[in-house]
Design a protein around this motif. Structure first.
Motif, PDB file in Angstrom:
ATOM      1  N   GLU A 103       3.534  33.552  -7.269  1.00  0.00           N
ATOM      2  CA  GLU A 103       2.775  32.787  -7.959  1.00  0.00           C
ATOM      3  C   GLU A 103       2.307  31.532  -6.788  1.00  0.00           C
ATOM      4  O   GLU A 103       0.988  31.227  -6.726  1.00  0.00           O
ATOM      5  CB  GLU A 103       3.740  32.035  -8.814  1.00  0.00           C
ATOM      6  N   VAL A 104       3.027  31.212  -5.769  1.00  0.00           N
ATOM      7  CA  VAL A 104       2.501  30.366  -4.582  1.00  0.00           C
ATOM      8  C   VAL A 104       2.839  31.108  -3.405  1.00  0.00           C
ATOM      9  O   VAL A 104       3.769  31.807  -3.256  1.00  0.00           O
ATOM     10  CB  VAL A 104       3.077  28.946  -4.974  1.00  0.00           C
ATOM     11  N   GLY A 105       1.983  30.696  -2.655  1.00  0.00           N
ATOM     12  CA  GLY A 105       1.876  31.485  -1.203  1.00  0.00           C
ATOM     13  C   GLY A 105       2.786  30.542  -0.040  1.00  0.00           C
ATOM     14  O   GLY A 105       3.410  31.134   0.865  1.00  0.00           O
ATOM     15  N   GLU A 106       2.707  29.212  -0.442  1.00  0.00           N
ATOM     16  CA  GLU A 106       3.273  28.331   0.565  1.00  0.00           C
ATOM     17  C   GLU A 106       3.792  27.075  -0.242  1.00  0.00           C
ATOM     18  O   GLU A 106       3.168  26.805  -1.430  1.00  0.00           O
ATOM     19  CB  GLU A 106       2.607  27.658   1.719  1.00  0.00           C
ATOM     20  N   VAL A 107       4.712  26.470   0.346  1.00  0.00           N
ATOM     21  CA  VAL A 107       5.332  25.146  -0.557  1.00  0.00           C
ATOM     22  C   VAL A 107       5.324  24.186   0.603  1.00  0.00           C
ATOM     23  O   VAL A 107       5.907  24.185   1.388  1.00  0.00           O
ATOM     24  CB  VAL A 107       6.615  25.423  -1.216  1.00  0.00           C
ATOM     25  N   TYR A 108       4.526  23.176   0.481  1.00  0.00           N
ATOM     26  CA  TYR A 108       4.732  21.791   1.325  1.00  0.00           C
ATOM     27  C   TYR A 108       5.198  20.750   0.492  1.00  0.00           C
ATOM     28  O   TYR A 108       5.474  20.842  -0.656  1.00  0.00           O
ATOM     29  CB  TYR A 108       3.298  21.293   1.826  1.00  0.00           C
ATOM     30  N   MET A 109       5.522  19.520   1.368  1.00  0.00           N
ATOM     31  CA  MET A 109       6.389  18.538   0.648  1.00  0.00           C
ATOM     32  C   MET A 109       5.493  17.277   1.575  1.00  0.00           C
ATOM     33  O   MET A 109       5.492  17.041   2.745  1.00  0.00           O
ATOM     34  CB  MET A 109       7.644  18.592   1.072  1.00  0.00           C
ATOM     35  N   MET A 110       5.361  16.396   0.765  1.00  0.00           N
ATOM     36  CA  MET A 110       4.957  14.965   1.443  1.00  0.00           C
ATOM     37  C   MET A 110       5.694  13.983   0.689  1.00  0.00           C
ATOM     38  O   MET A 110       5.778  13.706  -0.400  1.00  0.00           O
ATOM     39  CB  MET A 110       3.360  14.733   0.965  1.00  0.00           C
ATOM     40  N   TYR A 111       6.221  13.171   1.685  1.00  0.00           N
ATOM     41  CA  TYR A 111       7.008  11.872   1.513  1.00  0.00           C
ATOM     42  C   TYR A 111       6.975  11.026   2.537  1.00  0.00           C
ATOM     43  O   TYR A 111       6.313  11.199   3.534  1.00  0.00           O
ATOM     44  CB  TYR A 111       8.405  12.372   1.532  1.00  0.00           C
ATOM     45  N   SER A 112       7.270   9.941   2.221  1.00  0.00           N
ATOM     46  CA  SER A 112       7.226   8.613   3.200  1.00  0.00           C
ATOM     47  C   SER A 112       8.391   8.553   4.319  1.00  0.00           C
ATOM     48  O   SER A 112       9.463   8.592   3.689  1.00  0.00           O
ATOM     49  CB  SER A 112       7.112   7.479   2.608  1.00  0.00           C
ATOM     50  N   HIS A 113       8.038   8.728   5.567  1.00  0.00           N
ATOM     51  CA  HIS A 113       9.079   8.972   6.354  1.00  0.00           C
ATOM     52  C   HIS A 113       9.423   7.355   6.879  1.00  0.00           C
ATOM     53  O   HIS A 113       8.596   6.757   7.292  1.00  0.00           O
ATOM     54  CB  HIS A 113       8.832   9.687   7.512  1.00  0.00           C
ATOM     55  N   PHE A 114      10.851   7.206   6.997  1.00  0.00           N
ATOM     56  CA  PHE A 114      11.245   5.509   7.211  1.00  0.00           C
ATOM     57  C   PHE A 114      11.484   5.591   8.669  1.00  0.00           C
ATOM     58  O   PHE A 114      12.145   6.051   9.296  1.00  0.00           O
ATOM     59  CB  PHE A 114      12.618   5.619   6.528  1.00  0.00           C
ATOM     60  N   VAL A 115      10.473   5.025   9.431  1.00  0.00           N
ATOM     61  CA  VAL A 115      10.411   4.789  10.674  1.00  0.00           C
ATOM     62  C   VAL A 115      11.081   3.448  11.072  1.00  0.00           C
ATOM     63  O   VAL A 115      12.112   3.380  11.905  1.00  0.00           O
ATOM     64  CB  VAL A 115       9.125   4.719  11.320  1.00  0.00           C
ATOM     65  N   SER A 116      10.787   2.439  10.590  1.00  0.00           N
ATOM     66  CA  SER A 116      11.366   1.083  10.594  1.00  0.00           C
ATOM     67  C   SER A 116      11.185   0.354   9.451  1.00  0.00           C
ATOM     68  O   SER A 116      10.448   0.672   8.509  1.00  0.00           O
ATOM     69  CB  SER A 116      11.061   0.242  11.887  1.00  0.00           C
ATOM     70  N   MET A 117      11.868  -0.800   9.475  1.00  0.00           N
ATOM     71  CA  MET A 117      11.524  -1.610   8.222  1.00  0.00           C
ATOM     72  C   MET A 117      10.266  -2.043   8.089  1.00  0.00           C
ATOM     73  O   MET A 117       9.712  -2.213   6.864  1.00  0.00           O
ATOM     74  CB  MET A 117      12.440  -3.049   8.253  1.00  0.00           C
ATOM     75  N   SER A 125       0.847  -1.240   0.058  1.00  0.00           N
ATOM     76  CA  SER A 125       0.135   0.042  -0.004  1.00  0.00           C
ATOM     77  C   SER A 125       0.802   1.240  -0.112  1.00  0.00           C
ATOM     78  O   SER A 125       0.234   2.388   0.270  1.00  0.00           O
ATOM     79  CB  SER A 125      -0.896  -0.201   1.082  1.00  0.00           C
ATOM     80  N   PHE A 126       2.120   1.057  -0.190  1.00  0.00           N
ATOM     81  CA  PHE A 126       3.203   2.172  -0.060  1.00  0.00           C
ATOM     82  C   PHE A 126       2.462   3.399  -1.009  1.00  0.00           C
ATOM     83  O   PHE A 126       2.395   4.750  -0.541  1.00  0.00           O
ATOM     84  CB  PHE A 126       4.372   1.793  -0.629  1.00  0.00           C
ATOM     85  N   ASN A 127       2.405   3.225  -2.148  1.00  0.00           N
ATOM     86  CA  ASN A 127       2.004   4.425  -3.083  1.00  0.00           C
ATOM     87  C   ASN A 127       0.596   4.670  -2.838  1.00  0.00           C
ATOM     88  O   ASN A 127       0.399   6.154  -2.778  1.00  0.00           O
ATOM     89  CB  ASN A 127       2.211   3.990  -4.496  1.00  0.00           C
ATOM     90  N   MET A 128      -0.272   3.928  -2.249  1.00  0.00           N
ATOM     91  CA  MET A 128      -1.465   4.388  -2.230  1.00  0.00           C
ATOM     92  C   MET A 128      -1.579   5.079  -1.051  1.00  0.00           C
ATOM     93  O   MET A 128      -2.537   6.071  -0.864  1.00  0.00           O
ATOM     94  CB  MET A 128      -2.462   3.077  -2.410  1.00  0.00           C
ATOM     95  N   THR A 138      -3.280   8.800  -1.276  1.00  0.00           N
ATOM     96  CA  THR A 138      -4.548   9.224  -0.560  1.00  0.00           C
ATOM     97  C   THR A 138      -4.422  10.447   0.614  1.00  0.00           C
ATOM     98  O   THR A 138      -5.215  11.257   0.743  1.00  0.00           O
ATOM     99  CB  THR A 138      -5.264   8.197   0.368  1.00  0.00           C
ATOM    100  N   ARG A 139      -3.196  10.347   1.247  1.00  0.00           N
ATOM    101  CA  ARG A 139      -2.776  11.404   2.117  1.00  0.00           C
ATOM    102  C   ARG A 139      -2.597  12.633   1.229  1.00  0.00           C
ATOM    103  O   ARG A 139      -3.239  13.686   1.805  1.00  0.00           O
ATOM    104  CB  ARG A 139      -1.671  10.943   2.896  1.00  0.00           C
ATOM    105  N   GLY A 140      -2.151  12.854   0.209  1.00  0.00           N
ATOM    106  CA  GLY A 140      -2.029  13.893  -0.691  1.00  0.00           C
ATOM    107  C   GLY A 140      -3.216  14.336  -1.197  1.00  0.00           C
ATOM    108  O   GLY A 140      -3.611  15.550  -0.986  1.00  0.00           O
ATOM    109  N   GLU A 141      -3.982  13.531  -1.532  1.00  0.00           N
ATOM    110  CA  GLU A 141      -5.379  13.906  -2.077  1.00  0.00           C
ATOM    111  C   GLU A 141      -6.267  14.704  -1.112  1.00  0.00           C
ATOM    112  O   GLU A 141      -6.968  15.669  -1.358  1.00  0.00           O
ATOM    113  CB  GLU A 141      -6.196  12.911  -2.836  1.00  0.00           C
ATOM    114  N   LYS A 142      -6.299  13.907   0.146  1.00  0.00           N
ATOM    115  CA  LYS A 142      -7.114  14.266   1.233  1.00  0.00           C
ATOM    116  C   LYS A 142      -6.538  15.777   1.478  1.00  0.00           C
ATOM    117  O   LYS A 142      -7.487  16.915   1.716  1.00  0.00           O
ATOM    118  CB  LYS A 142      -6.766  13.463   2.380  1.00  0.00           C
ATOM    119  N   TRP A 143      -5.310  16.048   1.705  1.00  0.00           N
ATOM    120  CA  TRP A 143      -4.847  17.311   1.928  1.00  0.00           C
ATOM    121  C   TRP A 143      -5.187  18.092   0.911  1.00  0.00           C
ATOM    122  O   TRP A 143      -5.575  19.418   1.351  1.00  0.00           O
ATOM    123  CB  TRP A 143      -3.254  17.056   2.163  1.00  0.00           C
ATOM    124  N   ALA A 144      -5.131  18.014  -0.408  1.00  0.00           N
ATOM    125  CA  ALA A 144      -5.251  18.848  -1.404  1.00  0.00           C
ATOM    126  C   ALA A 144      -6.829  19.124  -1.470  1.00  0.00           C
ATOM    127  O   ALA A 144      -7.123  20.410  -1.681  1.00  0.00           O
ATOM    128  CB  ALA A 144      -4.954  18.258  -2.806  1.00  0.00           C
TER     129      ALA A 144
END
Lengths: 293, 136
Positions: free
Chosen positions: A165-179, A91-94, A98-104
């Protein structure tokens, strides 16, 4: 006896699938090692960097640089969204999408329009299909990101921010907590919120009183874009490591499922074979009885 | 002479981490030297040569942009890339130089990001060749 052969064929197919998932598991494991080494190699750089920047920023008026100043009203935000280039990783990509879309959607509900910069093919495909506003899309970057490319990315973000052009810039990535655990994480890139200087460190030595060359403001102007680059680079490495870890887990699961399937199919096969033999025996016995009679 | 601890860190790895006698680095306002007991100091680093001496052995590195921090006898140099002078492939650097020159000639009018990148590549190549050739 078509069913017997069918089962046999099915067992063969599942075994072949298992071969593939096992191979992918091993490839992912090897790549994971590489990615993890890179991630750990970057850690001292990132730590030192935020230490120095935090130290510097704590002594400077926050409005000295436009990248530090919050804008009063934000009409448009940009999200740098990371996904993997390939699937077959659970489910990595999904999760990220989903998190990104929800945020948007949340932003849009607040009357803020969102534009996206995607890294990774999966995210690009998804968001393009749904007519999101894509500023840039990068694919096939993992494994050979170099810092000069990141700097270029940072510069285009800064350019868009400074031109309003944009007022803020965010970034969403997967944080590596553990394996076993990867977490989609949202980080604000611009305006920059400098890391807090850690008071425990060299507090006694008056470490904060640096002699600066050029002056602190000049240094900060050099360091702020770098700080953004460092964060993006870190996200790259983390995301890559997460993808491989997720794929490894997914393929491990798939191999296990294949084993189970082979086991149960073998059982069915043996039962069917036994039944066939019994039926045949009954036939022979029945025939012999009939001849005798 | 007292020692100070030098660390050269790039995004890939920690290049150098050892006790040295003196560090000479290319700062954004010119080359500077650091000895033991230096006051806390922060400087930008421009592409150039970084030298350090330990037990009268001098090592030379090529570094690109970044910055250096000095505090309590610790020198931390954070740069985008660093390379030991002895390990530079002069041939490769020369080829990079040619490539960069070519690209610059082609794009002088356009003035876009690629131009800046090519210019940076040119600077790096020049520095690498200069440092590498000094040793022979």
């Amino acid at each position: 006896m078509a069913t017997l052969r069918d089962i046999l064929r099915k067992i063969g197919a599942v075994k072949k699938t298992r071969q593939i998932t096992r191979a992918m598991n091993m490839v992912a494991a090897a790549k994971l090692r590489g990615a993890q080494t890179r991630m750990e190699g970057f850690e001292p750089y990132a730590r030192k960097f935020s230490e120095v920047l935090g130290n510097l920023a704590s002594r400077i008026e926050p409005d000295v640089h436009p990248l530090l100043v919050k804008q009063d009203s934000v009409a448009r935000v940009e999200l740098l969204h990371f996904t993997g280039d390939r699937g077959l990783c659970g489910s990595f990509n999904m999760n990220l999408i989903t998190r990104g879309e929800k945020w948007a959607k949340e932003q849009e509900a607040n009357g803020i329009s969102v534009s996206l910069t995607t890294v990774g093919k999966k995210g690009m495909d998804y968001f393009r299909k749904r007519n999101y506003n894509l500023t840039e899309s990068h694919v096939n970057l993992y494994g050979n990101v170099d810092i000069s490319f990141i700097n270029q990315m940072t510069n285009s973000f800064i350019g868009r921010y400074l031109s309003g052009e944009v007022g803020e810039v965010y970034m969403m990535y997967s944080h590596f907590v553990s394996m076993a655990k990867q977490e989609p994480t949202l980080v604000k890139l611009i305006p920059v919120e400098p890391p807090k200087a850690e008071p425990s460190e060299e507090a006694s030595g008056g470490g904060a009183e640096y002699l600066c060359e050029p002056d602190p403001e000049g240094l900060l102007i050099e360091l702020l874009p770098k700080h953004i680059s460092v964060q993006i680079y870190n996200a790259f490495l983390q995301n890559e490591t997460c993808e491989h870890a997720a794929r490894m887990a997914a393929m491990d699961n798939a191999s296990k499922n294949c084993n189970e399937l082979v086991d149960s199919l073998t059982l069915v096969y043996n039962k069917a074979r036994q039944a066939a033999i019994t039926a045949e025996l009954m036939d022979i016995v029945g025939g012999a009885e009939a001849l005798k009679g | 002479m007292g020692k100070l601890h030098l660390e050269v860190v790039t995004p890939e790895k920690v290049m150098v981490s050892q006790d040295v006698d003196i560090v000479v680095a290319p700062g954004s306002l010119g080359e500077f030297g650091i000895l033991e007991g230096h006051v806390p100091f922060l400087s930008g680093i421009v592409p150039g040569e970084l030298r350090y001496t330990s037990d009268s052995q001098t090592e030379r590195l090529v570094v690109t942009t970044g910055f250096a921090e000095v505090s309590e006898n610790r020198v931390s140099v954070l740069v985008d890339a660093a390379e030991r002078a002895a390990e530079i492939d002069v041939e490769r650097a020369r080829r990079a130089l040619e490539r960069a020159k070519e690209r610059l000639a082609r794009q002088r009018e356009v003035g876009d990001v690629d131009f800046l990148r090519a210019e940076a590549a040119l600077k790096r190549a020049i520095v690498r060749i200069r440092v590498a050739e000094k040793k022979t």
